[in-house]
Design a protein around this motif. Sequence first.
Motif, PDB file in Angstrom:
ATOM      1  N   GLY A 708       0.502  -1.487  -0.256  1.00 16.02           N
ATOM      2  CA  GLY A 708      -0.093   0.533  -0.083  1.00 16.02           C
ATOM      3  C   GLY A 708       0.873   0.886  -0.023  1.00 16.02           C
ATOM      4  O   GLY A 708       2.233   1.044  -0.092  1.00 16.02           O
ATOM      5  N   ARG A 709       0.294   2.225   0.392  1.00 11.49           N
ATOM      6  CA  ARG A 709       0.542   3.871   0.351  1.00 11.49           C
ATOM      7  C   ARG A 709       1.778   3.711   1.158  1.00 11.49           C
ATOM      8  O   ARG A 709       1.775   3.964   2.866  1.00 11.49           O
ATOM      9  CB  ARG A 709      -0.036   4.314   0.605  1.00 11.49           C
ATOM     10  CG  ARG A 709      -1.271   5.111  -0.841  1.00 11.49           C
ATOM     11  CD  ARG A 709      -1.953   6.193  -0.414  1.00 11.49           C
ATOM     12  NE  ARG A 709      -1.764   6.779   0.148  1.00 11.49           N
ATOM     13  CZ  ARG A 709      -2.362   8.240   0.051  1.00 11.49           C
ATOM     14  NH1 ARG A 709      -2.536   8.344  -2.015  1.00 11.49           N
ATOM     15  NH2 ARG A 709      -1.976   9.605   0.334  1.00 11.49           N
ATOM     16  N   GLU A 710       3.587   3.946   1.250  1.00 12.54           N
ATOM     17  CA  GLU A 710       4.492   4.170   1.922  1.00 12.54           C
ATOM     18  C   GLU A 710       4.852   3.428   3.009  1.00 12.54           C
ATOM     19  O   GLU A 710       4.807   3.604   4.035  1.00 12.54           O
ATOM     20  CB  GLU A 710       3.911   5.699   3.071  1.00 12.54           C
ATOM     21  CG  GLU A 710       3.963   6.548   2.120  1.00 12.54           C
ATOM     22  CD  GLU A 710       5.065   7.061   1.152  1.00 12.54           C
ATOM     23  OE1 GLU A 710       6.187   6.929   1.132  1.00 12.54           O
ATOM     24  OE2 GLU A 710       5.082   7.362   0.193  1.00 12.54           O
ATOM     25  N   VAL A 711       4.758   2.056   2.386  1.00 17.78           N
ATOM     26  CA  VAL A 711       5.200   0.421   3.518  1.00 17.78           C
ATOM     27  C   VAL A 711       6.154   0.090   2.334  1.00 17.78           C
ATOM     28  O   VAL A 711       5.873   0.823   1.713  1.00 17.78           O
ATOM     29  CB  VAL A 711       3.624  -0.148   3.503  1.00 17.78           C
ATOM     30  CG1 VAL A 711       2.798  -0.150   4.258  1.00 17.78           C
ATOM     31  CG2 VAL A 711       3.548  -0.981   1.977  1.00 17.78           C
ATOM     32  N   ILE A 712       6.965  -0.215   2.913  1.00 16.55           N
ATOM     33  CA  ILE A 712       8.336  -0.549   2.415  1.00 16.55           C
ATOM     34  C   ILE A 712       7.866  -0.845   0.951  1.00 16.55           C
ATOM     35  O   ILE A 712       8.629  -0.803  -0.282  1.00 16.55           O
ATOM     36  CB  ILE A 712       9.540  -1.410   3.511  1.00 16.55           C
ATOM     37  CG1 ILE A 712       9.638  -0.980   4.084  1.00 16.55           C
ATOM     38  CG2 ILE A 712      10.080  -1.976   1.973  1.00 16.55           C
ATOM     39  CD1 ILE A 712      10.827  -1.657   5.023  1.00 16.55           C
ATOM     40  N   ASN A 713       7.134  -2.216   0.889  1.00 19.60           N
ATOM     41  CA  ASN A 713       6.209  -2.223  -0.661  1.00 19.60           C
ATOM     42  C   ASN A 713       5.126  -1.542  -1.043  1.00 19.60           C
ATOM     43  O   ASN A 713       4.612  -1.853  -0.968  1.00 19.60           O
ATOM     44  CB  ASN A 713       6.137  -4.100  -0.503  1.00 19.60           C
ATOM     45  CG  ASN A 713       5.847  -4.619  -1.579  1.00 19.60           C
ATOM     46  OD1 ASN A 713       5.937  -4.086  -2.545  1.00 19.60           O
ATOM     47  ND2 ASN A 713       5.277  -5.654  -1.823  1.00 19.60           N
ATOM     48  N   ASN A 714       5.881  -0.685  -2.001  1.00 18.77           N
ATOM     49  CA  ASN A 714       5.211   0.116  -2.045  1.00 18.77           C
ATOM     50  C   ASN A 714       3.926   1.218  -3.336  1.00 18.77           C
ATOM     51  O   ASN A 714       4.186   1.183  -3.933  1.00 18.77           O
ATOM     52  CB  ASN A 714       6.312   1.608  -1.829  1.00 18.77           C
ATOM     53  CG  ASN A 714       4.847   3.151  -1.652  1.00 18.77           C
ATOM     54  OD1 ASN A 714       3.850   3.176  -1.241  1.00 18.77           O
ATOM     55  ND2 ASN A 714       5.990   3.926  -1.943  1.00 18.77           N
ATOM     56  N   LEU A 715       3.065  -0.145  -2.592  1.00 12.16           N
ATOM     57  CA  LEU A 715       1.960  -0.208  -3.771  1.00 12.16           C
ATOM     58  C   LEU A 715       1.612   0.582  -3.728  1.00 12.16           C
ATOM     59  O   LEU A 715      -0.347   0.930  -4.088  1.00 12.16           O
ATOM     60  CB  LEU A 715       1.577  -1.707  -3.719  1.00 12.16           C
ATOM     61  CG  LEU A 715       2.483  -2.507  -4.708  1.00 12.16           C
ATOM     62  CD1 LEU A 715       2.865  -2.410  -6.224  1.00 12.16           C
ATOM     63  CD2 LEU A 715       3.883  -3.324  -4.059  1.00 12.16           C
ATOM     64  N   ALA A 716       1.529   2.203  -4.363  1.00  8.01           N
ATOM     65  CA  ALA A 716       0.814   3.041  -3.975  1.00  8.01           C
ATOM     66  C   ALA A 716       0.040   2.943  -4.742  1.00  8.01           C
ATOM     67  O   ALA A 716      -0.457   2.405  -6.267  1.00  8.01           O
ATOM     68  CB  ALA A 716       2.008   4.228  -4.451  1.00  8.01           C
ATOM     69  N   PHE A 717      -0.950   4.409  -4.346  1.00  9.02           N
ATOM     70  CA  PHE A 717      -2.390   4.582  -5.567  1.00  9.02           C
ATOM     71  C   PHE A 717      -2.560   5.708  -5.074  1.00  9.02           C
ATOM     72  O   PHE A 717      -2.365   6.606  -3.872  1.00  9.02           O
ATOM     73  CB  PHE A 717      -3.589   3.205  -4.728  1.00  9.02           C
ATOM     74  CG  PHE A 717      -3.301   3.496  -3.746  1.00  9.02           C
ATOM     75  CD1 PHE A 717      -4.388   4.150  -2.390  1.00  9.02           C
ATOM     76  CD2 PHE A 717      -2.958   2.602  -2.990  1.00  9.02           C
ATOM     77  CE1 PHE A 717      -4.378   4.076  -1.639  1.00  9.02           C
ATOM     78  CE2 PHE A 717      -3.216   2.481  -1.771  1.00  9.02           C
ATOM     79  CZ  PHE A 717      -4.215   3.515  -0.784  1.00  9.02           C
ATOM     80  N   SER A 718      -4.105   6.551  -6.215  1.00 11.37           N
ATOM     81  CA  SER A 718      -4.240   7.686  -5.604  1.00 11.37           C
ATOM     82  C   SER A 718      -5.774   7.599  -4.717  1.00 11.37           C
ATOM     83  O   SER A 718      -6.528   6.985  -5.016  1.00 11.37           O
ATOM     84  CB  SER A 718      -3.859   8.747  -6.633  1.00 11.37           C
ATOM     85  OG  SER A 718      -3.236   8.583  -7.768  1.00 11.37           O
ATOM     86  N   TYR A 719      -6.561   8.278  -4.035  1.00 15.55           N
ATOM     87  CA  TYR A 719      -7.165   8.540  -3.209  1.00 15.55           C
ATOM     88  C   TYR A 719      -9.094   8.640  -4.297  1.00 15.55           C
ATOM     89  O   TYR A 719      -8.344   9.770  -4.869  1.00 15.55           O
ATOM     90  CB  TYR A 719      -7.654   9.414  -1.982  1.00 15.55           C
ATOM     91  CG  TYR A 719      -6.684   8.667  -0.874  1.00 15.55           C
ATOM     92  CD1 TYR A 719      -7.122   6.852  -0.843  1.00 15.55           C
ATOM     93  CD2 TYR A 719      -6.249   9.146   0.099  1.00 15.55           C
ATOM     94  CE1 TYR A 719      -6.058   6.768   0.379  1.00 15.55           C
ATOM     95  CE2 TYR A 719      -5.659   8.540   0.715  1.00 15.55           C
ATOM     96  CZ  TYR A 719      -5.536   7.367   1.369  1.00 15.55           C
ATOM     97  OH  TYR A 719      -4.889   6.758   2.213  1.00 15.55           O
ATOM     98  N   ASP A 720      -9.980   8.660  -4.233  1.00 16.38           N
ATOM     99  CA  ASP A 720     -11.369   9.559  -5.012  1.00 16.38           C
ATOM    100  C   ASP A 720     -12.072   8.660  -4.844  1.00 16.38           C
ATOM    101  O   ASP A 720     -12.149   7.855  -3.663  1.00 16.38           O
ATOM    102  CB  ASP A 720     -10.610   8.872  -6.646  1.00 16.38           C
ATOM    103  CG  ASP A 720     -10.617   7.845  -6.895  1.00 16.38           C
ATOM    104  OD1 ASP A 720     -11.724   6.193  -6.164  1.00 16.38           O
ATOM    105  OD2 ASP A 720     -10.646   7.142  -7.948  1.00 16.38           O
ATOM    106  N   ASP A 721     -12.681   9.290  -4.996  1.00 16.62           N
ATOM    107  CA  ASP A 721     -14.554   8.396  -4.532  1.00 16.62           C
ATOM    108  C   ASP A 721     -14.921   7.592  -4.702  1.00 16.62           C
ATOM    109  O   ASP A 721     -15.797   7.180  -3.833  1.00 16.62           O
ATOM    110  CB  ASP A 721     -15.384   9.129  -4.730  1.00 16.62           C
ATOM    111  CG  ASP A 721     -15.560  10.456  -4.356  1.00 16.62           C
ATOM    112  OD1 ASP A 721     -15.437  10.306  -2.802  1.00 16.62           O
ATOM    113  OD2 ASP A 721     -15.929  11.911  -4.492  1.00 16.62           O
ATOM    114  N   THR A 722     -13.907   6.775  -5.619  1.00 14.90           N
ATOM    115  CA  THR A 722     -14.559   5.066  -5.709  1.00 14.90           C
ATOM    116  C   THR A 722     -14.374   3.948  -4.987  1.00 14.90           C
ATOM    117  O   THR A 722     -15.303   3.552  -4.583  1.00 14.90           O
ATOM    118  CB  THR A 722     -14.064   4.551  -7.126  1.00 14.90           C
ATOM    119  OG1 THR A 722     -12.748   4.553  -6.775  1.00 14.90           O
ATOM    120  CG2 THR A 722     -14.230   5.014  -8.158  1.00 14.90           C
TER     121      THR A 722
END
Length: 798
Positions: A708-722
């Motif tokens: 997920g966001r800002e863990v070492i295994n940084n599989l990041a994403f953006s926030y939105d209403d969905t």
Amino acid sequence: MRTLKKLGFILLLLITILVIATGVIVYTLKPDYSGEQELVHLQKEVKVYYDTYGIPHIYGENEQDAFRTLGYVHAQDRLWQMELLRRIASGGLSEVFGKDLVGTDKFFLSLGIADASKKTVANSNRNDEGVVLAEAYLDGINQFIKEGPTPVEFYLTGIDKKEFVLEDVYNTIGYMAFSFAMAHKTDPLLTTINAKLGPEYLKDLSISSDTTTVWIENYNPSQKDSLQNNLTAVVNKALGVLNVPLFEGSNSWVIAPEKTKNGKVILANDPHIGFAQPSVWYEAHIETPTYSKYGYHIAGIPFPLLGHNRASAYGITMFENDDVDFYYEQNNPENDGQYLTSNGYVDYEIVEKTIKVKDTSSVEFTYKKSVHGPILNGIADQIQDERPIAMSWIYTQMDNKVIDALFGLSHSNTLSEFRAALPNIHAPGLNIMYGDAEGNVGWFASAQLYSIPDSINTKMIYEVGKGLPIEKELLAFNQNPQAINPPSNYVYSANNQPDSIAGMLYPGYYLPENRAKRIVELLEPKNDWDKESVSDMITDVTSAIDPVIVSNLSKYIDINLLSENGLRVIDSLKMWNGDYKLVSSEATVFNRWIYHLLKNTFKDELGEDLFNQLLTTHFVKRLIAPLSKNENSVWWDNVNTNEETERMAAIVNKSFTDAIASLEKDFGANGENWQWEKVHTIEHEHPIGQIETLRSFFNVGPYPIEGGREVINNLAFSYDDTGYYKTSSGPSTRRVIDFSDVENSISILPTGQSGNPFSSHYKDQAEMYVNGEFRKMMMNETEIKNTSNSILIFSPNQ
């Protein structure tokens, strides 16, 4: 009956012909990994052994032959990617994709990368070793263009193959330098917030250096012994349509012998780059009598940005320094072709460009340049009639020696040789990580830095006559942040804030301490690291900060306002350790809560567009933890209510109940059905995969994925209403190099080695990547030859 039989026979015949035709197309368009080829200018025979994952192991008698061969084999797997990357900086995308990309082409042309590339090539010494090898690499690419099969993307887009030249190498480097575009997203947004709401609204946005955070400490033994506009939206639009890799972050750490089980250095690196198909790196192993390197190459660039051999290893992360400045210019009220300087009004320089557009006539395009740089107004309709804004970018203003740097890094075998190449990197800012067989570890912030007075806020657009001077006071490389063999016996970088530089905290777009804190807390107590434990660490999915945020926010939860389901969820969250496993429901709740918290806190002041722009910046990640404990923030006031001041507790409670309600709507009331795997996915998108009928052929995925966001295994994403988190960036490779067993070092790519969809190596690593698995980076010659899947032999052209 006879008619039916005849029709059946004809149908069967047509199907057979279609199958045969498809087979012929696949056979003719796929890469050729075996057999014999002739290469022009080749001096002696070169053999290429392909391993199980399609990685070429190139054995030649001299470097020119080896790099010429590299160019050929790189092109046959990645020519489309090479083509796309070289076109971005030179404004060539509209020629491929049509009029919808004219705005993007205008934007990149106005940056001046292509003009800087022409100047660099014109001034280059064609006898320099790096240039000679780059030209040999280009020769290999161009021979494949002439003789090899044309990638299917060229047929689908209708463009012709054209030879590559040295300018293309620099254009690709320039695009990669720009792709960390956080200044373009951040500075105009902050200027707008300041103008619209006032400076008090900037105080709680965590945009300045933080003296309390986890930061990277300098250590140099020798020194210590002796001592308001829409530009943000324009950038997002320009970059968002490309589906090409953008540099965003990264982790790396190098562990000294004192902390490893086998008494040898271990280097770990996972550069965070926007996901795309093909993925950014092309692996190649080259052996000649004078050169040995297992390298990771960007399409169209001859020298690896990541690499290792038996003597040394290096990796990169983004430094995140601020190397872009924006200036308002004041037009002459009687002549908008002039602007104000200290010497009065002077003429803008007018730059004329032509953009070729697919299926229609070319577009003539002009833009203005001031003494500070290109005027960005006019490159898109959104900012036509506003105050002129000039962009000053150090990348296009200084002599470009990046090829010299990459040549030096890839050809170094000692710490001193390696360090000598680093001052040639002026931009983009990179943290260069180093380890070697002699037991040395090092971290070097590599960029051309300059003196910035404390009184100047570099994250705002400078008013007329203010800001940094054109002639900047440059800092020597030994004043850059760096650490060599520190007492901690490790170095690391997680794009977090570095220690002071030359007595000041250098401004930048640093990411929060989350990953840094987790890295330090894992590295510090352990003194028996080995390859297996490091590979476990590089796939770690536990946040050191998110449970603290939960603790801070839960203090404001009024349990009397919660449903029975809400009570169960908050109790579960309070016990959460911050892990982002597939089965975690807490991770899902936390991110829904944080999104609604951000939305209920900031959207009333910012409005829809500015709020969405805020979500694309780094500092929104930095502000969450501080905001969670700051009950006096001005942002808590909801300007849409009659209350003079809205308490933090009201926003926190509303956001939590909003999150629970949205999850119940999407997945039902049973919290056990809210697992992370249902909302967090990864799909590697090809530019042509945007066409729905071709999506399954060109794209890879989607898959549920941990992290997920800002863990070492940084599989990041953006926030939105969905409320669904489609991974946009993450580890572009995971590498672990152990000098106690360097020939069994390990890595992985997100999809596969080849960018050719007809290749068996197009996506053969995708599921391994999702599962956190690794494969060997083979370097043992005997093992390579005995286990190779195929051999491609290149002979001199007679």
